[in-house]
Design an enzyme around this catalytic site. Structure first.
Site, mmCIF file in Angstrom:
data_model
loop_
_atom_site.group_PDB
_atom_site.id
_atom_site.type_symbol
_atom_site.label_atom_id
_atom_site.label_comp_id
_atom_site.label_asym_id
_atom_site.label_seq_id
_atom_site.Cartn_x
_atom_site.Cartn_y
_atom_site.Cartn_z
ATOM 1 N N GLU A 38 -9.755 -10.671 -7.221
ATOM 2 C CA GLU A 38 -8.759 -9.770 -7.251
ATOM 3 C C GLU A 38 -7.674 -10.100 -8.028
ATOM 4 O O GLU A 38 -7.226 -8.850 -8.514
ATOM 5 C CB GLU A 38 -8.488 -9.700 -5.456
ATOM 6 N N TYR A 41 -12.509 -2.023 -3.758
ATOM 7 C CA TYR A 41 -12.984 -1.904 -2.142
ATOM 8 C C TYR A 41 -14.531 -1.901 -2.110
ATOM 9 O O TYR A 41 -15.237 -1.282 -1.001
ATOM 10 C CB TYR A 41 -12.142 -0.818 -1.295
ATOM 11 N N HIS A 65 -2.434 -5.386 1.579
ATOM 12 C CA HIS A 65 -3.583 -6.035 1.341
ATOM 13 C C HIS A 65 -3.393 -7.239 1.113
ATOM 14 O O HIS A 65 -2.261 -7.616 0.378
ATOM 15 C CB HIS A 65 -4.356 -5.295 0.402
ATOM 16 N N ASN A 118 -2.062 0.574 6.717
ATOM 17 C CA ASN A 118 -1.556 -0.625 7.349
ATOM 18 C C ASN A 118 -0.672 -1.572 6.095
ATOM 19 O O ASN A 118 -0.585 -2.738 6.500
ATOM 20 C CB ASN A 118 -2.671 -1.555 7.782
ATOM 21 N N LYS A 168 0.910 -1.108 -0.026
ATOM 22 C CA LYS A 168 -0.019 0.000 -0.108
ATOM 23 C C LYS A 168 0.974 1.265 -0.160
ATOM 24 O O LYS A 168 2.033 1.303 0.239
ATOM 25 C CB LYS A 168 -0.868 -0.114 1.263
HETATM 26 P P1 ADP Z 1 -7.993 -6.303 6.223
HETATM 27 O O1 ADP Z 1 -7.017 -5.331 4.960
HETATM 28 O O2 ADP Z 1 -6.926 -6.890 7.296
HETATM 29 O O3 ADP Z 1 -8.709 -7.708 5.272
HETATM 30 P P2 ADP Z 1 -10.647 -5.230 5.917
HETATM 31 O O4 ADP Z 1 -10.829 -5.945 4.817
HETATM 32 O O5 ADP Z 1 -11.479 -5.187 7.122
HETATM 33 O O6 ADP Z 1 -9.090 -5.334 6.711
HETATM 34 O O7 ADP Z 1 -10.653 -3.581 5.746
HETATM 35 C C1 ADP Z 1 -9.885 -3.240 4.412
HETATM 36 C C2 ADP Z 1 -8.770 -1.912 4.729
HETATM 37 O O8 ADP Z 1 -9.787 -0.713 5.006
HETATM 38 C C3 ADP Z 1 -8.072 -2.121 5.966
HETATM 39 O O9 ADP Z 1 -6.782 -2.852 5.494
HETATM 40 C C4 ADP Z 1 -7.570 -0.877 6.261
HETATM 41 O O10 ADP Z 1 -6.809 -0.162 5.295
HETATM 42 C C5 ADP Z 1 -9.028 -0.052 6.142
HETATM 43 N N1 ADP Z 1 -9.805 0.058 7.268
HETATM 44 C C6 ADP Z 1 -10.371 -1.310 7.789
HETATM 45 N N2 ADP Z 1 -11.124 -0.804 8.912
HETATM 46 C C7 ADP Z 1 -10.652 0.534 9.197
HETATM 47 C C8 ADP Z 1 -11.017 1.797 10.185
HETATM 48 N N3 ADP Z 1 -11.573 1.402 11.170
HETATM 49 N N4 ADP Z 1 -10.726 2.912 10.034
HETATM 50 C C9 ADP Z 1 -9.886 3.380 8.916
HETATM 51 N N5 ADP Z 1 -9.411 2.486 7.793
HETATM 52 C C10 ADP Z 1 -9.997 1.141 7.918
HETATM 53 MG MG MG Z 2 -9.804 -7.423 3.784
#
Ligand code: ADP
Ligand code: MG
Length: 140
Positions: A128, A51, A117, A114, A11
């Site tokens: 994807e 997304y 992905h 973070n 990312k």
């Molecule tokens: P993951 O990436 O671990 O699969 P999710 O699919 O739940 O997590 O969420 C997709 C992405 O959305 C996350 O990796 C993060 O970048 C963003 N995200 C998730 N929850 C939050 C939040 N509470 N606040 C801001 N960004 C978030």
């Molecule tokens: Mg996810």
């Protein structure tokens, strides 16, 4: 266990801090092989489409803006049980909850920024991968 594929994104927070190699090393050290890779700048359409499952969430707009803010590196990873192995080396979505040694524990800045992905199921991995790669770009 079978050799399978998953989809990964390095990312913007990670590409911006020149961590493409460091993140990829973590993936490779976990036993995953990079069988396709390209650095792209995501369009708004690509980020919103990718997304779409999160479009009702309060952070959706912020997430789309973030994914467009700097280049990303999209990758196809191959290995034994690749989806689960990648999720394990990524760590929890929130870096404060990520296990020691994981990519997010080591590199992530926040729950939003973070660093990586990773697909959450084999079904989504196939969707994807096809969203960003044609078959002839994947060389196993
Ligand atoms: P993951 O990436 O671990 O699969 P999710 O699919 O739940 O997590 O969420 C997709 C992405 O959305 C996350 O990796 C993060 O970048 C963003 N995200 C998730 N929850 C939050 C939040 N509470 N606040 C801001 N960004 C978030
Ligand atoms: Mg996810």
């Amino acid at each position: 266990m079978a050799v399978t594929r998953t989809f990964s994104i390095i990312k913007p927070d990670a590409t911006k801090r020149n961590l493409t190699g460091a993140v990829t090393k973590k993936l490779e050290d976990a036993g995953l092989r990079v069988v396709a890779s390209k650095r792209i700048r995501m369009s708004q359409e690509q980020a919103e489409g990718f997304y779409a499952v999160h479009k009702e969430r309060p952070f959706f707009g912020e997430l789309v803006e973030f994914m467009m803010s700097e280049p990303v590196v999209v990758q196809v990873l191959e290995g034994e049980d690749a989806v689960a192995k990648n999720r394990e080396v990524m760590g929890a979505t929130n870096p404060a909850e990520a296990a020691e040694g994981t990519i997010r524990k080591e590199f992530a800045l926040s729950i939003g920024e973070n660093s990586v992905h990773g697909s959450d199921s084999e079904e989504n991995a196939a969707i994807e991968i096809a969203y960003f790669f044609s078959n002839d770009e994947i060389v196993g």
